[in-house]
Write a protein that holds these residues in place. Structure first.
Motif, mmCIF file in Angstrom:
data_model
loop_
_atom_site.group_PDB
_atom_site.id
_atom_site.type_symbol
_atom_site.label_atom_id
_atom_site.label_comp_id
_atom_site.label_asym_id
_atom_site.label_seq_id
_atom_site.Cartn_x
_atom_site.Cartn_y
_atom_site.Cartn_z
ATOM 1 N N UNK A 99 -4.784 7.738 -10.619
ATOM 2 C CA UNK A 99 -5.309 7.284 -9.322
ATOM 3 C C UNK A 99 -4.540 6.078 -8.805
ATOM 4 N N UNK A 100 -3.207 6.132 -8.977
ATOM 5 C CA UNK A 100 -2.339 5.094 -8.442
ATOM 6 C C UNK A 100 -2.145 3.881 -9.323
ATOM 7 N N UNK A 101 -2.843 3.808 -10.437
ATOM 8 C CA UNK A 101 -2.723 2.666 -11.341
ATOM 9 C C UNK A 101 -1.903 3.054 -12.562
ATOM 10 N N UNK A 121 2.833 0.526 -5.589
ATOM 11 C CA UNK A 121 1.376 0.464 -5.429
ATOM 12 C C UNK A 121 0.740 -0.309 -6.573
ATOM 13 N N UNK A 122 1.326 -0.200 -7.761
ATOM 14 C CA UNK A 122 0.813 -0.960 -8.904
ATOM 15 C C UNK A 122 0.968 -2.457 -8.653
ATOM 16 N N UNK A 123 2.088 -2.856 -8.030
ATOM 17 C CA UNK A 123 2.291 -4.262 -7.672
ATOM 18 C C UNK A 123 1.230 -4.687 -6.664
ATOM 19 N N UNK A 167 0.925 3.896 2.265
ATOM 20 C CA UNK A 167 1.098 2.586 2.873
ATOM 21 C C UNK A 167 -0.183 1.787 2.670
ATOM 22 N N UNK A 168 -0.043 0.472 2.610
ATOM 23 C CA UNK A 168 -1.198 -0.422 2.548
ATOM 24 C C UNK A 168 -1.475 -0.903 3.967
ATOM 25 N N UNK A 191 5.951 -8.591 -3.397
ATOM 26 C CA UNK A 191 4.791 -9.479 -3.486
ATOM 27 C C UNK A 191 4.712 -10.402 -2.274
ATOM 28 N N UNK A 192 5.863 -10.983 -1.914
ATOM 29 C CA UNK A 192 5.888 -11.887 -0.761
ATOM 30 C C UNK A 192 5.548 -11.151 0.527
#
Length: 253
Positions: free
Chosen positions: A206-208, A37-39, A65-66, A10-11
Motif C-alpha cells: 500500500x505504498x509503504x 512516496x516512501x519519502x 502525486x501528492x 524532502x525540500x
C-alpha cells in the motif's frame, strides 16, 4: 534514489505543503515513484497540518502525486487532482506492431516529456491508457502520434470512464501469511528468492516500503515489487489437512 535526490524531494514536499498552509491554495508534486512516496510518508509528521491526498488517476495506480488541499476543499475530493486520463491507440489496427509498455513510454520521453509528468501506462486490447499531469495533456494529445513505426491517435478518455486494470487470479497454499510467501506465490519464486527482493527494499505494501519478510499484509493490500510487478492480496480461505493456509491473490496483468 541517491542522497541528493532524496534531499531535493524532502525540500520540495516541505515547500509545497508550507505554500498550501500559508496561502491556503492547492499545491501538487509531480508523479512520485514508490520509493519517492516512501519519502513523502516519512515526512508527513514534519509538515504543516494541511489536508492532502495521494492520487494516480485510478485506485490501483502505482505512480501518484501528492496533493495538498486548501482549507475550503472537501477531504479526499478527487476534483482537486490535476490528473488527466488519455487513451492512445494505433490509427489503423490492421497495420500495427506489437507495442509494449516500454515502446509507449520511450515514445513519450522522446517528445521531451519528463518521466515525473506521466503516471502509470496500462496496456489493454491494443490501447495504452496513460495518466498525466493536466498541464501537459493537450501537448501529448497533439504531439503523441507515433510509437516505433506505428501511427497512433491519442485523445482524452471518455467523460466518466472508470478504469480497472486487468488481473489474473493466482491461488496456492502457504505455511503462513507472510510477505515473502505471498511474493513467492505471486511471481513463482522460492521464499528465499522472494526474501531477497524484500530485504533489498524493493517491496511496497500500500505504498509503504516493507523490508521484513515476516510482515503479514491484510486482505485487500496492494503489494508492488519493483522489477517484478504488482498484485492484490485477496485473502485466505481455510486450511489443508496439513495445516497450510489457502490464499488467493490478484496479479495485475
Amino acid at each position: 534514489m541517491d542522497d541528493k535526490e532524496n534531499t531535493f524531494l524532502k525540500n520540495r514536499i516541505r515547500e509545497l505543503s508550507s505554500a498550501c498552509w500559508q496561502r491556503d491554495i492547492p499545491t501538487y508534486t509531480d508523479f512520485l515513484a514508490l520509493d519517492e512516496q516512501a519519502v513523502f510518508r516519512a515526512e508527513q509528521g514534519k509538515l504543516p497540518p494541511v489536508k492532502f491526498l495521494l492520487a494516480g488517476g485510478y485506485p490501483e495506480a502505482e505512480r501518484k502525486i501528492a496533493c495538498f488541499l486548501p482549507s475550503y476543499a472537501e477531504e479526499n475530493d478527487p476534483s482537486w487532482v490535476p490528473i488527466v486520463s488519455l487513451d492512445a491507440r494505433p490509427a489503423d489496427s490492421r497495420f500495427t506492431e506489437e507495442l509494449t509498455h516500454r515502446d509507449y513510454l520511450g515514445a513519450l520521453m522522446n517528445l521531451g516529456i519528463e518521466r515525473s509528468c506521466v503516471g502509470d501506462l496500462v496496456l489493454e486490447d491494443k490501447v495504452c491508457h496513460l495518466f498525466c499531469l493536466e498541464r501537459i495533456a493537450d501537448y501529448i494529445t497533439r504531439e503523441f502520434t507515433r510509437v516505433r513505426h506505428t501511427e497512433i491517435v491519442c485523445a482524452r478518455s471518455p467523460e466518466g470512464r472508470t478504469f480497472r486494470p486487468k488481473t489474473e487470479r493466482v491461488s496456492g497454499s502457504l505455511a503462513s501469511v507472510r510477505l515473502d510467501a505471498l511474493v513467492a506465490l505471486a511471481f513463482r519464486l522460492s521464499r528465499t528468492k522472494a526474501a531477497l527482493w524484500i530485504d533489498g527494499g524493493k517491496a511496497f505494501v500500500d505504498g509503504t516500503c516493507v523490508t521484513s519478510a515476516s510482515f503479514s499484509p491484510k486482505p485487500g493490500a496492494v503489494i508492488a515489487v519493483r522489477g517484478l510487478g504488482k498484485f492484490r492480496f485477496a485473502g485466505t480461505g481455510g486450511e489443508s489437512k496439513k495445516g497450510r493456509i489457502f490464499a488467493d491473490i490478484d496479479r495485475f496483468c
